[in-house]
Each structure stands twice: as structure tokens, then as C-alpha cells.
Design a protein around this motif. Structure first.
Motif, PDB file in Angstrom:
ATOM      1  N   ALA B 181       8.299  18.860  -3.433  1.00 15.13           N
ATOM      2  CA  ALA B 181       8.981  18.591  -2.169  1.00 15.13           C
ATOM      3  C   ALA B 181       7.998  18.016  -1.159  1.00 15.13           C
ATOM      4  CB  ALA B 181       9.599  19.884  -1.638  1.00 15.13           C
ATOM      5  N   ALA B 182       6.777  18.608  -1.152  1.00 16.97           N
ATOM      6  CA  ALA B 182       5.761  18.101  -0.233  1.00 16.97           C
ATOM      7  C   ALA B 182       5.404  16.662  -0.562  1.00 16.97           C
ATOM      8  CB  ALA B 182       4.525  18.991  -0.286  1.00 16.97           C
ATOM      9  N   LEU B 183       5.392  16.363  -1.857  1.00 20.26           N
ATOM     10  CA  LEU B 183       5.025  15.007  -2.282  1.00 20.26           C
ATOM     11  C   LEU B 183       6.017  13.968  -1.785  1.00 20.26           C
ATOM     12  CD1 LEU B 183       3.854  15.616  -5.943  1.00 20.26           C
ATOM     13  CD2 LEU B 183       2.481  14.787  -4.047  1.00 20.26           C
ATOM     14  N   THR B 184       7.305  14.337  -1.787  1.00 19.85           N
ATOM     15  CA  THR B 184       8.311  13.373  -1.337  1.00 19.85           C
ATOM     16  C   THR B 184       8.183  13.109   0.159  1.00 19.85           C
ATOM     17  OG1 THR B 184       9.872  15.161  -1.017  1.00 19.85           O
ATOM     18  CG2 THR B 184       9.999  13.982  -3.109  1.00 19.85           C
ATOM     19  N   GLY B 185       7.481  14.029   0.837  1.00 15.71           N
ATOM     20  CA  GLY B 185       7.346  13.860   2.282  1.00 15.71           C
ATOM     21  C   GLY B 185       6.265  12.869   2.677  1.00 15.71           C
ATOM     22  N   ILE B 186       5.514  12.392   1.699  1.00 14.97           N
ATOM     23  CA  ILE B 186       4.429  11.461   2.030  1.00 14.97           C
ATOM     24  C   ILE B 186       5.009  10.066   2.244  1.00 14.97           C
ATOM     25  CG2 ILE B 186       2.291  10.403   1.191  1.00 14.97           C
ATOM     26  CD1 ILE B 186       1.881  12.966  -0.448  1.00 14.97           C
ATOM     27  N   GLY B 189       4.756   4.091   2.741  1.00 12.82           N
ATOM     28  CA  GLY B 189       3.971   3.015   3.340  1.00 12.82           C
ATOM     29  C   GLY B 189       2.485   3.181   3.071  1.00 12.82           C
ATOM     30  N   LEU B 190       2.025   4.463   3.015  1.00  7.38           N
ATOM     31  CA  LEU B 190       0.610   4.744   2.784  1.00  7.38           C
ATOM     32  C   LEU B 190       0.188   4.242   1.409  1.00  7.38           C
ATOM     33  CD1 LEU B 190       0.337   8.329   4.267  1.00  7.38           C
ATOM     34  CD2 LEU B 190      -0.592   6.214   5.223  1.00  7.38           C
ATOM     35  N   TYR B 191       1.089   4.477   0.412  1.00  7.17           N
ATOM     36  CA  TYR B 191       0.774   4.024  -0.945  1.00  7.17           C
ATOM     37  C   TYR B 191       0.664   2.510  -0.980  1.00  7.17           C
ATOM     38  CZ  TYR B 191       1.662   8.689  -2.763  1.00  7.17           C
ATOM     39  OH  TYR B 191       1.587  10.016  -3.025  1.00  7.17           O
ATOM     40  N   SER B 194      -2.534   1.382   0.618  1.00  9.81           N
ATOM     41  CA  SER B 194      -3.731   1.632  -0.180  1.00  9.81           C
ATOM     42  C   SER B 194      -3.779   0.687  -1.376  1.00  9.81           C
ATOM     43  CB  SER B 194      -3.774   3.088  -0.636  1.00  9.81           C
ATOM     44  OG  SER B 194      -2.672   3.348  -1.473  1.00  9.81           O
ATOM     45  N   ALA B 195      -2.568   0.388  -1.943  1.00 15.47           N
ATOM     46  CA  ALA B 195      -2.526  -0.543  -3.072  1.00 15.47           C
ATOM     47  C   ALA B 195      -3.027  -1.916  -2.609  1.00 15.47           C
ATOM     48  CB  ALA B 195      -1.108  -0.650  -3.618  1.00 15.47           C
ATOM     49  N   MET B 196      -2.598  -2.276  -1.402  1.00 14.35           N
ATOM     50  CA  MET B 196      -3.015  -3.537  -0.814  1.00 14.35           C
ATOM     51  C   MET B 196      -4.536  -3.586  -0.713  1.00 14.35           C
ATOM     52  SD  MET B 196      -0.455  -5.460   0.296  1.00 14.35           S
ATOM     53  CE  MET B 196       0.654  -5.094   1.634  1.00 14.35           C
ATOM     54  N   GLN B 204      -5.396   6.431  -5.357  1.00 13.25           N
ATOM     55  CA  GLN B 204      -4.259   6.781  -4.493  1.00 13.25           C
ATOM     56  C   GLN B 204      -4.048   8.283  -4.480  1.00 13.25           C
ATOM     57  OE1 GLN B 204      -0.738   4.696  -5.658  1.00 13.25           O
ATOM     58  NE2 GLN B 204      -1.547   2.706  -5.060  1.00 13.25           N
ATOM     59  N   LEU B 205      -4.135   8.878  -5.697  1.00 13.70           N
ATOM     60  CA  LEU B 205      -3.967  10.321  -5.823  1.00 13.70           C
ATOM     61  C   LEU B 205      -4.984  11.045  -4.942  1.00 13.70           C
ATOM     62  CD1 LEU B 205      -2.590  12.579  -7.733  1.00 13.70           C
ATOM     63  CD2 LEU B 205      -4.785  12.517  -8.888  1.00 13.70           C
ATOM     64  N   LEU B 206      -6.225  10.574  -5.064  1.00 12.65           N
ATOM     65  CA  LEU B 206      -7.323  11.241  -4.367  1.00 12.65           C
ATOM     66  C   LEU B 206      -7.221  11.087  -2.849  1.00 12.65           C
ATOM     67  CD1 LEU B 206      -9.259  12.697  -6.111  1.00 12.65           C
ATOM     68  CD2 LEU B 206     -10.935  10.862  -5.794  1.00 12.65           C
ATOM     69  N   HIS B 207      -6.858   9.867  -2.401  1.00 10.27           N
ATOM     70  CA  HIS B 207      -6.953   9.590  -0.981  1.00 10.27           C
ATOM     71  C   HIS B 207      -5.636   9.620  -0.231  1.00 10.27           C
ATOM     72  CE1 HIS B 207     -11.196   8.791  -1.326  1.00 10.27           C
ATOM     73  NE2 HIS B 207     -10.948   8.013  -2.368  1.00 10.27           N
ATOM     74  N   VAL B 208      -4.531   9.546  -0.932  1.00 10.12           N
ATOM     75  CA  VAL B 208      -3.245   9.607  -0.238  1.00 10.12           C
ATOM     76  C   VAL B 208      -2.502  10.900  -0.583  1.00 10.12           C
ATOM     77  CG1 VAL B 208      -1.032   8.479   0.144  1.00 10.12           C
ATOM     78  CG2 VAL B 208      -3.091   7.103  -0.298  1.00 10.12           C
ATOM     79  N   THR B 209      -2.293  11.124  -1.891  1.00  8.08           N
ATOM     80  CA  THR B 209      -1.444  12.240  -2.290  1.00  8.08           C
ATOM     81  C   THR B 209      -2.042  13.590  -1.896  1.00  8.08           C
ATOM     82  OG1 THR B 209      -0.936  10.863  -4.188  1.00  8.08           O
ATOM     83  CG2 THR B 209      -0.073  13.097  -4.195  1.00  8.08           C
ATOM     84  N   LEU B 210      -3.280  13.815  -2.338  1.00  3.93           N
ATOM     85  CA  LEU B 210      -3.873  15.125  -2.077  1.00  3.93           C
ATOM     86  C   LEU B 210      -3.965  15.457  -0.588  1.00  3.93           C
ATOM     87  CD1 LEU B 210      -6.592  15.901  -4.769  1.00  3.93           C
ATOM     88  CD2 LEU B 210      -4.439  17.082  -4.287  1.00  3.93           C
TER      89      LEU B 210
END
Lengths: 549, 299
Positions: B181-186, B189-191, B194-196, B204-210
Motif C-alpha cells: 500500500a505504501a508503495l502505491t503511494g509513491i 513522476g519520481l520514477y 529518475s529513469a530520465m 530506482q529501488l534504492l533511491h526512489v522506492t526505499l
């Protein structure tokens, strides 16, 4: 401010939900809601009530639920009989399996001061209930509502039976008596012995050889490594007349675990003696050789080992034929269990500790208007039903169907030498020296089963077989074996025991099991004894010595 | 006029909250009176007010018996193990599950791992006993490899590990749901951003998700700290035996055995009270720490 309040509340929730505080607020609803007391007519043992009297009970049920289909613990042959005879009806406050589950329910009921009208409790709980003034004095209703036959049975213990239930001259409970039930015997698979061409063991060493042969040669075709020599309970020993405990083995070493005995003139606790160490050492060596159930520590149902035909031997009382062997026979009619006596030299002479004459105590809640109902039920079920009304059809069918657990209140009263006497009566009847019509209901049922068995022993129905094994083989050993009695001295609770006994028992259970299963060496016994004494054992031994003086 | 309206609005909320508050008072606050029993020689029939006052005698006895430290140690070790692994495993699982693109596979898996959470320990214990049986699958595997069978549940070496392991297995599905549930709240746009910037999926996992779910992780771990002395009564009660008292007997099982079965109500309450006090202190300190280091309040 608001945040603080919320914090306070949240903290409160945490505290409360993690508090294991046992709350015993007084229950305001335990008042006396029953009608007026009984009339003189109704006080007679078989005096019938005009209006149905309902009484609540804590019902302890047999291990394997064995009621006929359609019956319940509130509605079966026995409750019907009581309804017809006395116009009374039980309502079960709780139903739980005899043993731990029942005891837990009782503990809960006592802790919450919410007792059923009638229930059975152990000696410690009885004392607590008396001290707390929660149960009724039964002295006068015992006099008025008990039949002479029941009284005669209680008196056969020379006053010992009612003494424990008597406080300051008042009878506070009706006990179930424990007629002598030793010696326990070794039950062994005769068909396995025969198959391997072995003789029945008479000494400990012979038993060891037999167990070894069972485990190594797998006479039951259980597959290699699946045969268990001796089935043994987690408690190892010290339960009088108990199933699956090795008391018969311990007594050979003059060890009487969990009993207060006299040794060299001093009162000692049997579990801490050197003799007990020897018994444990023997069991440990057997465990190490793989002769004892390797999973004994985690085994929930030892019966299942017997029933599934995996185990070749166990120690049990004379009635083991009825339970659990009866169930084993239903699964495998060829399982041929026979009882034997193991003794030091093989001459059949053994010793055994004596027991408490009472096994449980039936008490009546304070405030219940019909305390006479308890002696009346006892009189109805243990006197009239087994003698005058022994042909009452529903109960005869119930008993002959091999069912169990019907009696709402199962106060077992019997003469002290009842088992040996039962065997002698049955043997005399089989020999034609006694008229079958003079037998009691239970004995008549047994006699019929024995007759059926003797007609064709090999193909006899299961109930006939198990009945014959218990009563003609097991009980015969009881009646004929020479037993030297070692008196167990004390059954109550001293002052220090209140706080410290649970912990000492834990220590004891732990040490016994760890030594037998080899998790600790036999030399650990010394450490156990030292700890036992340090943690209150010395003080308690003093108190017990005082108490038995 | 305006002010009044606000108040009535609040009143409605208070009414909605009332049942919960009443429940709280009856089942959480009133029973706290029972704490008094810890300082008495409590006898049920005499009640809380009639029983004899013994002061700190029960606590003194508690400190005397060597079992106390043993039980405390078992409780803390088992509970800590459950908290640590019970936090890490669901996070990893949620992160892995989040990477699955097939929606139905994700949903199915989530449901399956969630299932054991609904089973009572009595049921799970029966499964555990069978799995770790002398002739059960695990020992069959071991003997197949030529090793000796191990009596897991009667082994002081294995007992705690099994308690922790089975507890994590039973509950990680539930924990994972919170993190999912927390993950869906991210913010997606951040992903994209970061992909850009050239971040691969791991970055992405390290710097956005966590960092995105960090507050949730903090909150749940801090709340769990209050449970540090709850090692799980039902589970251990259903699985232990006298041999593993040494490593498996925890405060709750001890209190149950001694207090209810042994009828030493006061002694058991004293132990229970001590447990509550320690839990309380831990929770408060967790809150303080979380304010100081993460600038976040639990309450």
C-alpha cells in the motif's frame, strides 16, 4: 495538549493490552436464584421432585468421544434415567476432556468465581474453595440422601476416604474413591513375541532384550526404523496406576518418583533419591539404544502409537485392555496385547507406592438450593442403577454398546479391594461357583463379554476381547501378585508449596525428560537435586515432615 | 453562528467515537485495577479488596528464582527475532512483488501468502508438528541426504529458530500488504524523472522506492518495539514441551502455567506487570528516538 491526551490514551492501550493482569472482579450475578429447599420426602435418596430441578455441571468427558449417535452429554441413557427417577436434569456449563483441558476449565471457573452448581475438582482446588468459603457443607445431606450401600463403600477405606474431604468436622465434598490399582503392569504385543519366538519378559534385562528384538526385527511390518519398543509418557513416572508411565520399572529400583516417602526414617521426596537416578539412567540407556519412542518429548497422543500398531509395549494399569487397547483392536483385530509383571529377580514379587484414597472431589457451589442432589445422584448411579435397576434397558444398551461418558456426574465409589474382588467374582461365575444373577450391572456386562470371548477366543468381537483381557488377565495379575506397599505420605499443599511448587515441578519435569532423552547426562541428576533443594525443596521437605508427624 | 456549527460537527464525531472509547474503558482501563493483585496474596473469593496485602514479596521471589532471567532472555530473543525478520521479510517480498508486471500473478501470489495469517495457531501448530516430525518431510529430506534425523521441536538448538521462522512465515503476507500500500503511494513522476536521469531499476529501488516507504517502515518497527516482550503465547504454548523450557519458555507461557494452572494469581500478575512496565518504557523511548532522529511522532 490534545496530542498529549492522545499520547496518554495510546500509551494506555499499549499498557493495557500488554498487561497480563488476571482480573477477578467479584461477579454480582452469583446470587441464589433457586427455589426453596427440599422437603423431607425429597431429601430421601430416591425422593422424586415434583418440578424438574435443573443443575449446572462442569462435565469432564472421556478421551475418545464415545457417545451413541444422537446422544449428547446432556441427553443420553443416564440423564434419562435420572430424569425418570428423580426428575432432575443437568445443564453443562462447560464440557472438556478429562485431564489438562478439564483442569484448565476448572481453574478458569475458580479464577473468575463463576462455578457451576456441581463439579469435580482436585484436592488443592478443594482446599482453596473451602478456604474461600465458596462451596457448601454436605454433612447433613450426606446423612439424609445417601444410601447405606454407598456409605458402606466409603467406610471400606476405614475413614481415609472421607477424611480428606472433611474440614473442621464438615464434609465439604463427595470424593471419587480410588480402590487399590497397583501394580501397574507391562502390556506387550504377544503376537510379536510369538512371531519372533521370544518368551514373555520377567525381569528388566529380559524386557530390554525383547524391546531390542522388536525394534530391530520389526515383527509388526511397520517398515525399518518405524517400530517403537516402549511407549512412554512425557511425565516419565510418578502417576499412580497411570497409563504410559514407568512406575513399574522405577519400583524395581525402589524409586517412587513424585511421592513423599519415608527413607531411612526420614521423609524424602521420591524424585530426588538416588534410586530414582538409577531408574532414569536405565530409561536413558534404553532411549539411547532406540528402545523408547524417540519422539516421546513431542508426542501428543501416545494412544495413537498403540492404536496404529507401531508400539510393542507400554506400562499400564489392569484396565488398559479397555483403553487404549480396545481402540487398537478396532483398527487391527489381530493385535494381541497381554499383561505381565516385571520384577527384580523374575519371581513376580514387587513393590508399589500406595495412593491417595480419593482421586477427585465433587463439590456443590455455595448458594445452590439443592445440595442433596449430589448424594442423590451418587445413590442413583452407583447403587440403584447397578443393583436394583440393573436391567434398565437404555443404560444396558449403552454399556453393552461399549459407550462411555454418559453419566453427568461420575462419582466413582467402590470398595477398597474392588478390582481384585471383581476378578474373584467373575472367575467364580465362570467356574460355575457363583450365580450370574448376583452380579452387578457392570460385572454382568463383563461376564457376558467374557462368555462370548471364551466361546471362540480367536474370533471374539473387539469388546469381548478387551473386556476379557482387562478383567480376567489384568485384574487377575492385580489379585494374585504379591505387592509390598510403600506408603505415599502426603498429598496436600504446604505453605511454601503454594508459591514454589510450580517452579519445582517445572524443574522436575524438565530434568526427567532431559535425562531420559539424553539431552543432559545422567550426572545432571545431581545438579537437579541441588537446584531442587535450593529453590525451596529443603523448606518444603521440612514442612511435609512436620505435616505427616 | 459559524462557531456553533463547528461545535455540533465535532459532537457528531465524538458520538461516533463513543462506542470505541467505552469499549476501551471496559476492556482496557477497568481490568488495569487487577494490577493491585501483584502486591497482594490474591484469593479469588476474597476479591481484590479482601485479599491480604503483601507488598513487594511477589517481586522479591521473582528475582530469586533463576528461571526469571532465563524466561526474560527467551522472551527477548524470540521477540527480537520475530520483529527483525518480521520486518525485513515482508519488505523484501513487497519489493519483489512490486516488480511483477503480470497483474493476476501479483494478486494471486499476494492472496496466497496472506492465507496463513487467517489460520489460528492451533491449526498452524499441527502443520508445523507434522512438517518437523521425525518422519516428516524435512527429516525425510535430511535422511535422504544421509544425515541423522533431528528432533526439531525437542531441541534447544532449533526451537527458537523454528518459533521465529514459522511466525514470520505465517505473518509476512499481512505485513507485505502494508508495504505494498505504501508503495502505491509513491508518486510515479519520481520514477519517470529518475529513469530520465538514467537510473536503472535497481537504482530506482534504492533511491526512489526505499526512501518512499521509509516512514512506514519506521512507524511499524517503532510500534513493534512495544511488543518486544510479546513473544507469542499461542504459538509457543502449542509447540513447546518440558525439554525446551530452557530456550522456549517465555513470560506469557510461564505466567499461564504458574498463574492459572498453578493458581498463583498474584505471582503471575507481578510478572505480567513487570512485563507491561518494560514494554511501556521501550515504547516511550522508541517514540523519543523517532522524534529525535527521524523527526516523526508515533503518538
Amino acid at each position: 495538549m490534545k496530542k498529549k491526551i492522545i499520547a496518554g490514551i495510546a500509551a494506555g492501550i499499549m499498557l493495557a493490552s500488554s498487561t497480563v493482569g488476571l482480573v477477578g472482579l467479584p461477579n454480582p450475578f452469583t446470587g441464589n436464584l433457586q427455589a426453596a429447599a427440599a422437603t423431607k420426602q425429597q431429601l430421601k435418596p430416591f425422593g422424586k421432585y415434583k418440578k424438574t430441578i435443573t443443575y449446572t455441571i462442569g462435565k469432564s468427558t472421556p478421551g475418545i468421544p464415545k457417545l451413541p449417535k444422537g446422544s449428547t452429554y446432556e441427553k443420553n441413557a443416564y440423564t434419562k434415567y435420572l430424569k425418570q427417577l428423580l426428575n432432575i436434569q443437568n445443564k453443562d456449563s462447560f464440557e472438556a476432556e478429562t485431564g489438562d483441558s478439564y483442569n484448565q476449565k476448572v481453574s478458569m471457573a475458580v479464577a473468575s468465581s463463576d462455578l457451576p452448581d456441581i463439579m469435580s475438582v482436585d484436592l488443592n482446588t478443594l482446599r482453596e474453595l473451602v478456604a474461600n468459603n465458596e462451596i457448601q457443607d454436605l454433612s447433613s445431606v450426606y446423612k439424609s440422601s445417601t444410601t447405606p450401600y454407598i456409605k458402606a463403600m466409603y467406610n471400606s477405606y476405614h475413614g481415609r476416604a472421607l477424611k480428606e474431604a472433611t474440614f473442621n468436622g464438615k464434609l465439604m465434598a463427595m470424593p471419587s474413591t480410588q480402590n487399590a490399582n497397583v501394580p501397574t503392569m507391562l502390556w506387550i504385543r504377544q503376537d510379536w513375541l510369538d512371531k519372533l519366538g521370544l518368551k514373555a519378559p520377567k525381569t528388566v534385562d529380559q524386557l530390554q532384550q525383547v524391546l531390542q528384538a522388536f525394534v530391530q526385527r520389526d515383527p509388526g511390518n511397520n517398515g525399518k526404523g518405524n517400530t517403537i519398543g516402549l511407549a512412554l509418557s512425557k511425565s516419565v513416572g510418578g502417576e499412580y496406576g497411570g497409563l504410559f508411565v514407568a512406575d513399574s520399572l522405577f519400583s524395581i529400583y525402589n524409586s517412587y518418583p513424585r511421592q513423599w516417602i519415608k527413607q531411612n526414617g526420614k521423609v524424602v521426596y521420591g524424585s530426588t533419591t538416588n534410586q530414582t537416578k538409577q531408574g532414569l539412567a536405565k530409561l536413558a540407556s534404553w532411549y539411547q539404544k532406540g528402545l523408547i519412542d524417540p519422539q516421546m518429548a513431542v508426542r501428543d497422543s501416545i494412544e495413537s502409537l498403540i492404536i496404529s500398531g507401531k508400539a510393542g509395549a507400554f506400562f499400564g494399569p489392569w484396565w488398559s485392555g479397555d483403553y487404549p487397547i480396545n481402540s487398537a483392536l478396532q483398527k487391527d483385530p489381530k493385535a494381541d496385547w497381554k499383561p505381565y509383571i516385571i520384577s527384580k529377580t523374575g519371581n513376580g514379587k514387587i513393590s508399589a507406592y500406595t495412593q491417595d484414597p480419593d482421586s477427585e472431589f465433587y463439590v456443590v457451589k455455595k448458594g445452590y438450593a439443592h445440595p442433596e442432589i449430589l448424594p442423590k445422584i451418587v445413590s442413583a448411579l452407583s447403587d440403584r442403577l447397578v443393583r436394583k435397576d440393573k436391567n434398565y434397558k437404555p443404560v444396558v444398551d449403552f454399556v453393552q454398546g461399549g459407550y462411555d461418558g454418559g453419566k453427568p456426574i461420575n462419582v466413582l465409589v467402590n470398595f477398597d479391594n474392588a478390582t481384585a474382588q471383581m476378578y474373584k467374582n467373575l472367575q467364580a461365575t465362570v467356574d460355575g461357583k457363583k450365580d450370574p444373577k448376583t452380579l452387578t450391572l457392570d460385572d454382568t456386562t463383563s461376564y457376558n463379554a467374557i462368555k462370548t470371548y471364551l466361546k471362540d477366543p480367536k474370533n471374539a468381537p473387539v469388546n469381548a476381547k478387551s473386556s476379557y483381557w482387562s478383567r480376567m488377565l489384568g485384574a487377575k495379575l492385580m489379585a494374585t501378585t504379591k505387592v509390598k506397599n510403600v506408603d505415599s505420605l502426603y498429598f496436600g499443599q504446604t505453605k511454601s508449596m503454594q508459591l514454589k511448587w510450580s517452579n519445582l515441578q517445572k524443574l522436575e519435569d524438565e530434568a526427567f525428560l532431559q535425562i531420559v532423552t539424553g539431552q543432559k547426562p545422567v550426572s545432571y541428576f545431581k545438579t537437579f537435586v541441588r537446584q531442587w533443594h535450593q529453590q525451596g525443596g529443603t523448606q518444603i521437605t521440612k514442612e511435609v515432615s512436620q505435616a505427616v508427624k | 453562528m459559524h462557531k456553533n456549527k463547528g461545535r455540533t460537527g465535532q459532537l457528531a464525531y465524538h458520538f461516533m467515537m463513543a462506542p470505541g472509547m467505552i469499549f476501551l474503558v471496559i476492556f482496557s482501563f477497568v481490568p488495569m485495577l487487577g494490577i493491585v493483585m501483584a502486591f497482594e496474596n490474591y484469593v479469588p473469593a476474597q476479591g481484590i479488596f479482601g485479599s491480604k496485602w503483601v507488598g513487594l514479596a511477589n517481586f522479591q521471589y521473582m528475582l530469586q528464582i533463576p528461571d526469571s532471567w532465563n524466561i526474560l532472555r527467551n522472551t527477548v530473543i524470540i521477540a527480537l527475532g520475530k520483529i527483525i525478520f518480521g520486518t525485513i521479510v515482508p519488505i523484501i517480498f513487497a519489493l519483489l512483488l512490486n516488480e511483477i508486471r503480470l497483474k493476476w500473478a501479483k494478486k494471486t501470489m499476494q492472496t496466497i501468502v496472506y492465507l496463513p495469517n487467517f489460520l489460528s495457531w492451533a491449526v498452524v501448530a499441527a502443520i508445523v508438528i507434522n512438517v518437523f516430525d521425525y518422519t516428516g518431510p524435512i527429516n525425510n529430506f535430511l535422511t535422504g541426504l544421509g544425515m541423522h534425523p533431528i528432533m526439531f521441536l525437542a531441541s534447544n538448538h532449533w526451537f527458537r529458530k523454528i518459533m521465529i521462522g514459522t511466525d514470520v512465515w505465517k505473518n509476512f503476507g499481512y505485513g507485505a500488504i502494508v508495504y505494498l500500500a505504501a508503495l502505491t503511494g509513491i508518486d510515479p513522476g519520481l520514477y519517470e524523472a529518475s529513469a530520465m536521469d538514467g537510473a536503472n531499476r535497481f537504482k530506482q529501488l534504492l533511491h526512489v522506492t526505499l526512501p518512499g516507504i521509509l516512514p512506514t517502515i519506521m512507524l511499524i518497527s517503532a510500534l513493534n518495539l512495544g511488543n518486544i516482550l510479546n513473544a507469542g503465547f499461542d504459538q509457543i504454548y502449542a509447540l513447546y514441551n518440558p525439554i525446551v523450557y530452557e530456550t522456549g519458555d517465555v513470560i506469557d507461557t510461564y505466567v499461564y502455567r504458574v498463574g492459572l494452572l498453578g493458581q498463583q494469581y498474584s505471582f503471575a500478575t507481578a510478572i505480567g506487570l513487570l512485563k507491561s512496565v518494560v514494554s511501556f518504557v521501550l515504547l516511550i523511548s522508541a517514540n523519543k528516538l523517532s522524534i529525535k532522529f527521524a523527526n516523526m511522532r508515533i503518538f
